[in-house]
Design an enzyme around this catalytic site. Structure first.
Site, PDB file in Angstrom:
ATOM      1  N   TRP A 194      32.662  29.359  22.348  1.00 42.71           N
ATOM      2  CA  TRP A 194      33.241  30.461  22.495  1.00 42.71           C
ATOM      3  C   TRP A 194      32.533  31.766  21.995  1.00 42.71           C
ATOM      4  O   TRP A 194      32.554  32.813  22.272  1.00 42.71           O
ATOM      5  CB  TRP A 194      34.847  30.605  21.630  1.00 42.71           C
ATOM      6  CG  TRP A 194      35.892  29.290  22.659  1.00 42.71           C
ATOM      7  CD1 TRP A 194      36.175  28.531  22.044  1.00 42.71           C
ATOM      8  CD2 TRP A 194      36.201  29.478  23.991  1.00 42.71           C
ATOM      9  NE1 TRP A 194      36.961  27.834  23.049  1.00 42.71           N
ATOM     10  CE2 TRP A 194      37.041  28.257  24.377  1.00 42.71           C
ATOM     11  CE3 TRP A 194      35.748  30.531  25.147  1.00 42.71           C
ATOM     12  CZ2 TRP A 194      37.621  28.207  25.433  1.00 42.71           C
ATOM     13  CZ3 TRP A 194      36.086  30.001  26.428  1.00 42.71           C
ATOM     14  CH2 TRP A 194      37.229  28.871  26.471  1.00 42.71           C
ATOM     15  N   ASP A 223      37.315  36.397  16.484  1.00 42.63           N
ATOM     16  CA  ASP A 223      38.227  35.684  17.559  1.00 42.63           C
ATOM     17  C   ASP A 223      38.930  34.556  16.565  1.00 42.63           C
ATOM     18  O   ASP A 223      38.347  33.725  15.868  1.00 42.63           O
ATOM     19  CB  ASP A 223      37.054  34.963  18.304  1.00 42.63           C
ATOM     20  CG  ASP A 223      37.897  34.228  19.452  1.00 42.63           C
ATOM     21  OD1 ASP A 223      39.059  34.002  19.484  1.00 42.63           O
ATOM     22  OD2 ASP A 223      37.374  33.489  20.438  1.00 42.63           O
ATOM     23  N   LYS A 276      47.188  29.462  22.391  1.00 43.48           N
ATOM     24  CA  LYS A 276      46.929  28.309  21.495  1.00 43.48           C
ATOM     25  C   LYS A 276      48.080  28.396  20.545  1.00 43.48           C
ATOM     26  O   LYS A 276      48.792  27.141  20.501  1.00 43.48           O
ATOM     27  CB  LYS A 276      45.860  28.533  20.750  1.00 43.48           C
ATOM     28  CG  LYS A 276      44.410  28.854  21.761  1.00 43.48           C
ATOM     29  CD  LYS A 276      44.044  27.537  22.507  1.00 43.48           C
ATOM     30  CE  LYS A 276      43.188  27.936  23.603  1.00 43.48           C
ATOM     31  NZ  LYS A 276      41.799  28.914  23.361  1.00 43.48           N
TER      32      LYS A 276
END
Ligand code: PLP
Length: 360
Positions: free
Chosen positions: A101, A171, A195
Site C-alpha cells: 500500500w 494511511d 477494514k
C-alpha cells in the site's frame, strides 16, 4: 442463522449489534418512514446522521478543532493521488515503503512530483519496520508518508518516524480506532473504512486546516481538492450516505465499548492469545519481526504449502473463514479487527492446536 468467525482482511467483520440495528432501521429510520438509503442527502434527517457521525469520531479520537473531517469516496487508493495533488507545494515528498500500500502511494506520488524513498523493508519482503529514527529527510519535503499498519504483511509502527519537522501523512486504513492516536502528530490521516469501521465505499480524511489550499494547479479535479470537500462539509455532491450511516453506528459502538483506550486493551488481549500460541507452536509460526507485529493482521505459515492449504480448507469447514493469506505472501492471515470477539481468537487457537496434533 449461522454466523461464522470472519477473519477477512477487508471488507471485514462488523459488530453484530450494529448489523442488527441497521436491520431494524432498514425500512423506517427513526420514524422518517424511509430507509437511510432512500433519503435526500440534503434532508434534515440525513444532516443529523452525518453531523453525529463526525461528532462521535471527533470525540473518540480527540480531534482538535483545527482539523477537518472529510467523508469521501474513491477508497484509500484515490487518496494516494489526492495527497500529492493537494499537499505538494515544493513538489517533493518522502515515502517510507513498508508494504504494497505504501508502495502504491509512492508510485502515484511520482506522477505529480519528486517522491523519494527514504526507507524501505522490501529487502526482506516487508517483514519488519525499518529504523525511522534518523532518516535522510529532504530539506524541501512537503510531507513524509507512512502506512501505519501494513494489512498484507502484518507489521505496524510502534514508534513514529522522526520527520525532522516535516508534516507526517498516514494511511491508517487497517488500524484506525484500534488504539488511541495523537492526531496532532499528523498533518493528515486517512482511512478506507472497510477494514475496521464500516462498509466499503467511504474513505475518511482528517486534515489540519492550514494544509487545505486554495492555490492548487487548476488541472486538479474539483472532486479531488480537499478545499472543495471541506467548504461543502463533505456534501459537494452526493456522499456515500448509507456507508456513512453505518460508520456512525460503529463509532457509537466503539464509544459503548469504552473508547479507544478500552479498544486497545481488547485488541492487545486478542493478539496476545494468537501470538503466544504461534511462538510456542511446533507447526505454525508468525512471519514478521516480533517487535513490529501488528495488533490487527496476523500472518502465519506452517512452512509447507500443502499443509497451509489443508489448514485453510479445514478451518473454513469449521466456521473460521477468510484465513487464506494475501496472494503475494501465501500462508495464512488472521485479521482480528475491533469487532472480532475474544472467543473468536480463543476458538481459532483451539482449532489450530488440534490441527497441529493431528498433523505433527
Ligand atoms: C485496504 C487498504 C488500502 C486500499 O483501500 P481501497 O479502499 O481498496 O482503495 C489502502 N491502504 C491500506 C493500509 C489498506 O489496508
Amino acid at each position: 442463522m449461522a454466523r461464522v468467525y470472519n477473519f477477512s482482511a477487508g471488507p471485514s467483520i462488523l459488530p453484530e449489534v450494529v448489523l442488527k440495528q441497521a436491520a431494524e432501521e432498514m425500512l423506517d429510520y427513526k420514524g422518517s418512514g424511509q430507509s437511510v438509503m432512500e433519503m435526500s442527502h440534503r434532508s434534515k434527517v440525513y444532516d443529523n446522521i452525518i453531523k453525529e457521525a463526525e461528532k462521535d469520531l471527533r470525540d473518540l479520537m480527540n480531534i482538535p478543532d483545527n482539523y477537518k473531517v472529510l467523508f469521501l469516496q474513491g477508497g484509500a487508493s484515490q487518496q494516494f493521488a489526492a495527497i500529492p495533488m493537494n499537499l505538494m507545494k515544493n513538489g517533493v515528498a518522502d515515502y517510507i515503503i513498508t508494504g504494497q500500500w505504501a508502495k502504491k502511494a509512492y508510485q502515484e506520488a511520482k506522477k505529480y512530483g519528486k517522491a523519494n524513498v527514504v526507507a524501505s523493508s522490501e529487502d526482506k519482503t516487508f517483514s519488519y519496520i525499518p529504523d525511522v529514527s534518523d532518516l535522510p529527510i529532504s530539506d524541501d519535503a512537503d510531507y513524509v508518508y507512512i502506512c501505519h499498519n501494513n494489512t498484507i504483511y502484518g507489521t505496524a509502527y510502534h514508534e513514529l518516524p522522526n520527520t525532522k519537522g516535516k508534516i507526517l501523512v498516514a494511511d491508517m486504513s487497517s488500524d484506525i480506532l484500534s488504539q488511541p492516536v495523537n492526531v496532532e502528530d499528523y498533518g493528515l490521516i486517512f482511512f478506507g473504512v472497510q477494514k475496521n469501521v464500516g462498509p466499503a465505499g467511504v474513505v475518511i480524511v482528517i486534515i489540519r486546516e492550514d494544509l487545505i489550499r486554495d492555490d492548487l494547479d487548476e488541472k486538479v479535479p474539483t472532486m479531488l481538492k480537499y478545499k472543495t470537500q471541506a467548504d461543502a462539509d463533505s456534501l459537494y455532491n452526493t456522499p456515500p450516505c448509507y456507508g456513512i450511516y453505518i460508520c456512525g453506528l460503529v463509532f457509537k459502538w466503539v464509544k459503548s465499548m469504552g473508547g479507544l483506550d478500552a479498544m486497545k486493551i481488547h485488541n492487545e488481549k486478542k493478539a496476545k492469545i494468537l501470538y503466544d500460541f504461534l511462538d510456542s507452536s511446533k507447526l505454525f509460526k508468525g512471519t514478521v519481526v516480533k517487535k513490529d507485529r501488528s495488533l490487527m493482521n496476523v500472518p502465519f505459515v506452517t512452512g509447507n504449502d500443502e499443509l497451509d492449504a489443508k489448514f485453510v480448507k479445514e478451518a473454513t469447514e469449521a466456521g473460521f473463514v477468510n484465513l487464506k493469506g494475501h496472494r503475494s505472501v501465501g500462508g495464512m492471515r488472521a485479521s482480528i479487527y475491533n469487532a472480532m470477539p475474544i472467543e473468536g481468537v480463543e476458538k481459532l487457537v483451539q482449532f489450530m492446536k488440534e490441527f497441529e496434533e493431528k498433523n505433527a
